[in-house]
Design a protein around this motif. Structure first.
Motif, PDB file in Angstrom:
ATOM      1  N   ASP A 142      20.648   0.404  23.658  1.00 11.59           N
ATOM      2  CA  ASP A 142      21.631  -0.173  24.569  1.00 11.59           C
ATOM      3  C   ASP A 142      23.037   0.140  24.047  1.00 11.59           C
ATOM      4  N   HIS A 143      24.053  -0.275  24.807  1.00 10.16           N
ATOM      5  CA  HIS A 143      25.426   0.088  24.457  1.00 10.16           C
ATOM      6  C   HIS A 143      25.890  -0.541  23.143  1.00 10.16           C
ATOM      7  N   GLN A 144      25.423  -1.722  22.849  1.00 12.00           N
ATOM      8  CA  GLN A 144      25.802  -2.349  21.578  1.00 12.00           C
ATOM      9  C   GLN A 144      25.260  -1.522  20.409  1.00 12.00           C
ATOM     10  N   GLU A 145      23.996  -1.114  20.507  1.00 10.06           N
ATOM     11  CA  GLU A 145      23.387  -0.309  19.444  1.00 10.06           C
ATOM     12  C   GLU A 145      24.060   1.059  19.334  1.00 10.06           C
ATOM     13  N   ILE A 146      24.348   1.669  20.475  1.00 11.50           N
ATOM     14  CA  ILE A 146      25.016   2.973  20.472  1.00 11.50           C
ATOM     15  C   ILE A 146      26.391   2.850  19.816  1.00 11.50           C
ATOM     16  N   SER A 147      27.102   1.773  20.128  1.00 16.08           N
ATOM     17  CA  SER A 147      28.435   1.594  19.545  1.00 16.08           C
ATOM     18  C   SER A 147      28.355   1.465  18.031  1.00 16.08           C
ATOM     19  N   GLU A 148      27.317   0.802  17.533  1.00 15.05           N
ATOM     20  CA  GLU A 148      27.145   0.669  16.085  1.00 15.05           C
ATOM     21  C   GLU A 148      26.771   2.006  15.453  1.00 15.05           C
ATOM     22  N   ILE A 149      25.855   2.735  16.075  1.00 14.89           N
ATOM     23  CA  ILE A 149      25.397   4.008  15.527  1.00 14.89           C
ATOM     24  C   ILE A 149      26.517   5.045  15.505  1.00 14.89           C
ATOM     25  N   LEU A 150      27.258   5.152  16.607  1.00  9.62           N
ATOM     26  CA  LEU A 150      28.299   6.169  16.706  1.00  9.62           C
ATOM     27  C   LEU A 150      29.657   5.668  16.215  1.00  9.62           C
ATOM     28  N   GLN A 151      29.714   4.411  15.842  1.00 17.61           N
ATOM     29  CA  GLN A 151      30.947   3.784  15.371  1.00 17.61           C
ATOM     30  C   GLN A 151      32.061   3.897  16.406  1.00 17.61           C
ATOM     31  N   ILE A 152      31.713   3.490  17.635  1.00 18.07           N
ATOM     32  CA  ILE A 152      32.665   3.409  18.732  1.00 18.07           C
ATOM     33  C   ILE A 152      32.506   2.031  19.350  1.00 18.07           C
ATOM     34  N   THR A 153      33.365   1.686  20.279  1.00 17.29           N
ATOM     35  CA  THR A 153      33.238   0.381  20.927  1.00 17.29           C
ATOM     36  C   THR A 153      32.192   0.446  22.037  1.00 17.29           C
ATOM     37  N   GLU A 154      31.760  -0.716  22.498  1.00 18.26           N
ATOM     38  CA  GLU A 154      30.812  -0.755  23.611  1.00 18.26           C
ATOM     39  C   GLU A 154      31.438  -0.176  24.866  1.00 18.26           C
ATOM     40  N   VAL A 155      32.740  -0.402  25.063  1.00 19.11           N
ATOM     41  CA  VAL A 155      33.431   0.163  26.221  1.00 19.11           C
ATOM     42  C   VAL A 155      33.360   1.688  26.176  1.00 19.11           C
ATOM     43  N   ALA A 156      33.599   2.241  24.993  1.00 21.98           N
ATOM     44  CA  ALA A 156      33.521   3.703  24.842  1.00 21.98           C
ATOM     45  C   ALA A 156      32.101   4.193  25.116  1.00 21.98           C
ATOM     46  N   SER A 157      31.110   3.457  24.639  1.00 20.19           N
ATOM     47  CA  SER A 157      29.719   3.839  24.875  1.00 20.19           C
ATOM     48  C   SER A 157      29.417   3.855  26.372  1.00 20.19           C
ATOM     49  N   ARG A 158      29.798   2.791  27.054  1.00 24.06           N
ATOM     50  CA  ARG A 158      29.559   2.717  28.508  1.00 24.06           C
ATOM     51  C   ARG A 158      30.249   3.875  29.240  1.00 24.06           C
ATOM     52  N   THR A 159      31.474   4.145  28.839  1.00 21.15           N
ATOM     53  CA  THR A 159      32.245   5.208  29.484  1.00 21.15           C
ATOM     54  C   THR A 159      31.600   6.578  29.244  1.00 21.15           C
TER      55      THR A 159
END
Length: 181
Positions: A142-159
């Motif tokens: 999910d976006h929270q996990e992606i943000s942690e893995i890629l070290q970006i924010t959840e907003v950036a992940s969603r975008t």
């Protein structure tokens, strides 16, 4: 032998148990690393280093997720670290420009499009879309996990996932001779 029993033996530095755990998960972890690195040697290296890290940090495994999921996260992180090391520079994301994007789950592809075809098409996208899309669509994060893995924010992940899906859809439509779905 159950995975939980193997883990307990591995925590006690039982080499035979470590080999059994390695043999149980090595093929799957290699495939995960290969999807990111697209190079057999590098994928094998990431997989091996992932196992080394996992065995070194096995005391941190709490069992909240399956061992396979925990190990997969380690291998993905190792793969991304290797990619970052090769690139040496990352393109910073300007969140103010990106803004907030709604998840667009309402998109379809032609019936003849296979998962392998989608994976191949994702790998042809720009890197900034490729990795978030792989993590979201293929790995199921999910976006929270992606943000942690890629070290970006959840907003950036969603975008990035949203824009990546649009680019993926455009590529798939183009490959389908310009016909719509």
């Amino acid at each position: 032998m159950l995975v939980s029993d193997l883990i307990q033996k591995c925590k006690a530095n039982d080499r035979k148990a470590q080999l059994q755990l390695y043999n149980k998960y090595c093929d799957g972890m290699y495939c995960v690393a290969f999807r990111f690195l697209k190079n057999a040697f590098e994928a094998e290296e990431a997989m091996h280093e992932g196992f080394i890290n996992a065995f070194a940090k096995l005391h941190q495994f709490t069992g909240e997720v399956t061992f396979g999921a925990w190990l997969k996260r380690i291998v993905i992180n190792k793969s991304l670290d290797m990619i970052k090391a090769k690139k040496a520079t990352l393109i910073p994301l300007n969140e103010e420009v990106m803004g907030k994007v709604d998840d667009d789950n309402d998109w379809n592809v032609a019936d003849g499009v296979t998962v392998d075809h989608i994976k191949k098409t994702i790998s042809e996208l720009p890197e900034r879309y490729e990795y978030p899309l792989m993590l979201f669509l293929i790995e199921g994060y999910d976006h929270q996990e992606i943000s942690e893995i890629l070290q970006i924010t959840e907003v950036a992940s969603r975008t990035l996932v949203h824009r990546g899906k649009k680019k993926l859809q455009q590529h798939l439509k183009t490959l389908n001779y310009g016909t719509g779905y």
